[in-house]
Design a protein around this motif. Sequence first.
Motif, PDB file in Angstrom:
ATOM      1  N   UNK A   1       0.826  -1.204   0.000  1.00 39.63           N
ATOM      2  CA  UNK A   1       0.000   0.000   0.000  1.00 39.63           C
ATOM      3  C   UNK A   1       0.862   1.256   0.000  1.00 39.63           C
ATOM      4  N   UNK A   2       2.031   1.161   0.620  1.00 41.08           N
ATOM      5  CA  UNK A   2       2.850   2.347   0.838  1.00 41.08           C
ATOM      6  C   UNK A   2       3.903   2.590  -0.240  1.00 41.08           C
ATOM      7  N   UNK A   3       4.456   1.516  -0.813  1.00 43.91           N
ATOM      8  CA  UNK A   3       5.634   1.661  -1.684  1.00 43.91           C
ATOM      9  C   UNK A   3       5.444   1.062  -3.073  1.00 43.91           C
ATOM     10  N   UNK A   4       4.232   0.644  -3.407  1.00 44.16           N
ATOM     11  CA  UNK A   4       4.029  -0.027  -4.683  1.00 44.16           C
ATOM     12  C   UNK A   4       4.562  -1.445  -4.646  1.00 44.16           C
ATOM     13  N   UNK A   5       5.009  -1.946  -5.787  1.00 44.09           N
ATOM     14  CA  UNK A   5       5.491  -3.320  -5.870  1.00 44.09           C
ATOM     15  C   UNK A   5       6.931  -3.402  -5.371  1.00 44.09           C
ATOM     16  N   UNK A   6       7.170  -4.368  -4.503  1.00 42.99           N
ATOM     17  CA  UNK A   6       8.507  -4.563  -3.941  1.00 42.99           C
ATOM     18  C   UNK A   6       8.843  -6.050  -3.897  1.00 42.99           C
ATOM     19  N   UNK A   7      10.090  -6.363  -4.223  1.00 42.14           N
ATOM     20  CA  UNK A   7      10.567  -7.741  -4.128  1.00 42.14           C
ATOM     21  C   UNK A   7      11.344  -7.915  -2.824  1.00 42.14           C
ATOM     22  N   UNK A   8      10.989  -8.968  -2.091  1.00 46.61           N
ATOM     23  CA  UNK A   8      11.618  -9.247  -0.809  1.00 46.61           C
ATOM     24  C   UNK A   8      12.367 -10.576  -0.866  1.00 46.61           C
ATOM     25  N   UNK A   9      13.554 -10.589  -0.311  1.00 46.97           N
ATOM     26  CA  UNK A   9      14.297 -11.831  -0.122  1.00 46.97           C
ATOM     27  C   UNK A   9      13.961 -12.364   1.270  1.00 46.97           C
ATOM     28  N   UNK A  10      13.459 -13.585   1.305  1.00 46.75           N
ATOM     29  CA  UNK A  10      13.126 -14.215   2.589  1.00 46.75           C
ATOM     30  C   UNK A  10      14.099 -15.376   2.792  1.00 46.75           C
ATOM     31  N   UNK A  11      15.074 -15.150   3.647  1.00 46.87           N
ATOM     32  CA  UNK A  11      16.133 -16.145   3.850  1.00 46.87           C
ATOM     33  C   UNK A  11      15.641 -17.307   4.720  1.00 46.87           C
TER      34      UNK A  11
END
Length: 264
Positions: free
Chosen positions: A32-42
């Motif tokens: 909602x705040x930053x648009x589309x984001x890719x996260x690395x989940x280790x």
Amino acid sequence: MTMAHHVTDFHGILLFRRDYAERDYLVKFLTQEFGKKMFLVRGAKKRGFKMTADILPFTVGSYMGDIADTGLSYIRTPRETSQFQGIGEDIFKNAYATYIMSLVDVAFPDSQPLPDWYHRVYRALELIDEGQNPAIVTNIMEIQLMPAFGVAPQLQGCAICGRTDLPFDYSESYGGLLCQQHWAADPHRLHLSQRTVYYLRQFSVIDLDKVHQIKVKPSTEHALRQLMDEIYASQIGVHPKSKRFLDQMQSWAPRLQNPPVNDD
């Protein structure tokens, strides 16, 4: 050079996740705040991983994350999450929802704030999850996403004269509707029924928050599907893998819904 990043709470709809290295996932959220984001989940594939339920497909919720301006971000901890259970348990709902999310992923660049689209995607998924006609919810999203792809057809009045009081047809050449007075201007107009044109015009401006019951005749639903396929193929040129699966699945639907009867 050090990339700018900050730790903050965010709200996200999980668009997709994919394998990354041996034990990790890449998870893409529409936030909602930053648009589309890719996260690395280790370590997400390790047995006993604490966030397993919080990064399942069709998850929505709030998280605390380390948000990078560019490149990969990181989830620190989930706050409150839930799944669209109905979508997760139904292959048809699943396919439509996945297609909507893949269109949104293609339509906008990463890291562009999209608070309005976050809400629209959430509401579309909510309607599908609740059992509303997923094909029509998808049509509404396809129509409203067209401007994001640089295609903004004139759907309220005639593209030539602006009249709104005559029967319409759709013209790809003129980029929108033609009133009956100007049908001759395009011999290749699509010859849509007036009912199909009515829904096309309504869906272009409808507020999903005000949609609670969707009833469209199967023939009109089919015509809308053909129209959207034509526009997306010829003018937009976007063909997500999820759409190919959706097309295959639609061809199975009659067999699944009407299995052959054994008269023995």
